[in-house]
Structures are given as structure tokens and as C-alpha cells.
Design an enzyme around this catalytic site. Structure first.
Site, mmCIF file in Angstrom:
data_model
loop_
_atom_site.group_PDB
_atom_site.id
_atom_site.type_symbol
_atom_site.label_atom_id
_atom_site.label_comp_id
_atom_site.label_asym_id
_atom_site.label_seq_id
_atom_site.Cartn_x
_atom_site.Cartn_y
_atom_site.Cartn_z
ATOM 1 N N PRO A 179 0.823 -1.217 0.000
ATOM 2 C CA PRO A 179 0.000 0.000 0.000
ATOM 3 C C PRO A 179 0.856 1.266 0.000
ATOM 4 O O PRO A 179 0.342 2.360 -0.194
ATOM 5 C CB PRO A 179 -0.826 -0.123 1.287
ATOM 6 C CG PRO A 179 -0.115 -1.114 2.139
ATOM 7 C CD PRO A 179 0.641 -2.024 1.213
ATOM 8 N N GLU A 227 2.241 -8.608 8.193
ATOM 9 C CA GLU A 227 2.671 -7.208 8.340
ATOM 10 C C GLU A 227 3.400 -6.701 7.100
ATOM 11 O O GLU A 227 3.800 -5.541 7.037
ATOM 12 C CB GLU A 227 3.590 -7.058 9.559
ATOM 13 C CG GLU A 227 2.899 -7.245 10.900
ATOM 14 C CD GLU A 227 1.700 -6.319 11.054
ATOM 15 O OE1 GLU A 227 1.834 -5.112 10.804
ATOM 16 O OE2 GLU A 227 0.629 -6.822 11.424
ATOM 17 N N ARG A 251 -5.408 -7.519 -20.671
ATOM 18 C CA ARG A 251 -6.399 -7.125 -21.672
ATOM 19 C C ARG A 251 -5.839 -6.113 -22.677
ATOM 20 O O ARG A 251 -6.473 -5.827 -23.674
ATOM 21 C CB ARG A 251 -7.689 -6.628 -20.999
ATOM 22 C CG ARG A 251 -7.565 -5.362 -20.227
ATOM 23 C CD ARG A 251 -8.778 -5.140 -19.356
ATOM 24 N NE ARG A 251 -10.003 -4.922 -20.106
ATOM 25 C CZ ARG A 251 -10.300 -3.808 -20.770
ATOM 26 N NH1 ARG A 251 -9.436 -2.813 -20.795
ATOM 27 N NH2 ARG A 251 -11.429 -3.694 -21.414
ATOM 28 N N ASP A 266 -11.881 2.631 -24.046
ATOM 29 C CA ASP A 266 -12.124 2.443 -22.609
ATOM 30 C C ASP A 266 -11.777 3.708 -21.835
ATOM 31 O O ASP A 266 -10.902 4.472 -22.259
ATOM 32 C CB ASP A 266 -11.214 1.333 -22.060
ATOM 33 C CG ASP A 266 -11.795 -0.035 -22.283
ATOM 34 O OD1 ASP A 266 -13.003 -0.132 -22.519
ATOM 35 O OD2 ASP A 266 -11.015 -1.007 -22.212
#
Ligand code: SAM
Length: 245
Positions: free
Chosen positions: A90, A117, A155, A170
Site C-alpha cells: 500500500p 505485516e 487485456r 475504454d
């Protein structure tokens, strides 16, 4: 293109990549996506891949040895090519369509999934070429993040979607959000499809779609308009939208 996902839960990766468009692309040989079990690189008979953090504190940390040895064995087998090694965290660079396009140009991508962790810091320092986050929230493990990346990148590989042009309009690919889509029936419970889409006039349909894409982007993601490639006509439409506000 080859994507290798290093994980302690290979079943999670196999369950998703064996299905639907990705599964078909794999079986047609357009893309290789493999789960690599980090436990196969553990050093003890319990196949341990994590340990308690130095300095104390809650939770476990993923050990460096299985991750280093797994990556090294994949690099050794890749015969001279230099793979991108993505660490899921993150704390990393935020994944987006531009990043997906960048990765789709690579021939070999290795993705490291953390758990608990997270991973030993030396993996981040010495092994990863990129640290990647899929958003500002914390998942229990990197597998879902790795699958998001593998899906978005796959894709973009020619042939994977079958219809080569379908990813060009898109959202984000053209710099704008995509125009609204409709299918049959033309009238559902009194909700009618815009007339122009039934007209068969391809120039008018293209004009309507461009206007709708600009309007959507203006309303929902005006920040994208700062970098989207815009024609003089696009700018005129945006000025009009601004005046209507
Ligand atoms: N303690 C870490 C921190 O605060 O940065 C979070 C560890 S998280 C519980 C466990 C693993 O999930 C991470 O090592 C990473 O691989 C993955 N992960 C969690 N959130 C993620 C995100 N937003 N993007 C990418 N990977 C994520």
C-alpha cells in the site's frame, strides 16, 4: 508476455486466471500467467515463509530467503531478459491505466505478494524494481492486488480481448472517461436509447460519443481534462459545458 505471481496461496491466483478472458488467452498462448508457490523455496520441513519481526510487535513478516530465491530462479530461467519485479504494497506507486500500458510493453513481469505485516525490508531495497499499490486502503495480502494488475495488463495484449479495438475507447485509454453504452431493447420500461444510436449514421454516432465522453469527464473527473489530448472542437464543447455550469 509472461507474468509470474509469487505467493503463499497459489490457489487464489489459479482460481481467477483460469477463467473467462484470461483463461482463454492463456490457453491460446497469448499470455502466460503462473502462480509460483513461495513455500517451494522455504528452507525447513514446515515450509515456513514468515517469522516474527525483529524489535517485537504484533504479526509476522515474510522472510527474505524464499522470496529472493524464487525471484532469482525465475530470472535465471528468463535467459538474459531483465524482468520487472513488482512488490505489492500500500506504500507504493499508485497503479493506473498508464502504468498498465507501461507494463504491457514488458515481456516478463514478476509480482511479489506480501501477507501479514508485509515483507522484510531487504526485499524492497534489493529485489523490487517497482513498489505498487492499487489504492489507499490495506488488504490482507497482495494476491488481489496482483490479480488486478495481471487483469488490467493482460487485456492490453493484442488478441486477448478478441476485438482489438475494444480497449482503445475504454475509460482512461483515450485520456477521457468512456461514453455511455446501450444495448437491446431500444425501449425498456419507457427508458429509451438515444435516437442517434439507432440512426445508423456513423459520423453522428462518433460525434455524440465524443461529446458524451467529454461531458462525463467534465462532470466526474475534470482533472483528466488537464492532460487529455483535446481538439479545438473538444475545447469548444468544454467551454460550453463551463458556461452552462
Ligand atoms: N503493514 C503494511 C503497511 O502498513 O504498509 C501492510 C501489510 S498488508 C496487511 C499485507 C500485504 O498486502 C502487503 O505486504 C501487500 O503485499 C498487500 N497489500 C495490502 N494493501 C495493498 C494495496 N493497497 N496495494 C497493493 N498491495 C497491498
Amino acid at each position: 508476455m509472461r507474468i509470474e505471481i509469487l505467493t503463499t496461496i497459489p490457489e487464489m491466483i489459479d482460481a481467477v486466471t483460469g477463467e473467462s478472458i484470461l483463461g482463454r488467452a492463456k490457453s491460446r498462448g497469448l499470455i502466460e500467467i503462473n502462480a509460483v508457490n513461495l513455500r517451494d523455496f522455504a528452507h525447513d520441513r514446515h515450509r515456513t515463509t514468515d517469522d516474527a519481526p525483529f524489535g517485537g510487535g504484533p504479526g509476522m513478516v515474510m522472510k527474505p530467503e524464499p522470496v529472493f530465491e524464487a525471484v532469482e530462479s525465475l530470472v535465471f530461467r528468463s535467459a538474459g531478459t531483465k524482468p520487472r519485479v513488482l512488490l505489492m504494497t500500500p506504500q507504493g506507486r499508485r497503479f493506473n491505466q498508464k502504468f498498465a500500458e507501461e507494463l504491457a510493453r514488458e515481456s516478463h513481469v514478476i509480482i511479489i505478494c506480501g501477507r501479514y505485516e508485509g515483507v522484510d525490508e531487504r526485499i524492497r531495497e534489493r529485489l523490487a524494481t517497482d513498489e505498487v499499490s492499487i489504492g489507499d486502503y490495506v488488504l490482507t495480502g497482495g494476491e488481489l492486488a496482483a490479480l488486478v494488475i495481471a487483469d488490467a495488463v493482460s487485456r492490453l495484449i493484442p488478441g486477448v480481448l478478441g476485438d482489438e479495438t475494444s480497449c482503445e475507447t475504454d475509460s482512461f485509454s483515450s485520456g477521457l472517461l468512456e461514453y455511455p453504452q446501450y444495448t437491446r431493447p431500444a425501449d425498456y420500461r419507457g427508458m429509451e436509447v438515444p435516437e442517434v444510436l439507432l440512426s445508423g449514421n456513423h459520423a453522428e454516432i462518433a460525434k455524440w460519443r465524443r461529446e458524451m465522453a467529454l461531458k462525463r469527464t467534465f462532470e466526474r473527473r475534470p482533472d483528466l481534462l488537464d492532460t487529455a489530448p483535446l481538439t479545438e472542437e473538444d475545447k469548444r464543447i468544454i467551454n460550453e459545458l463551463n458556461n452552462e455550469k
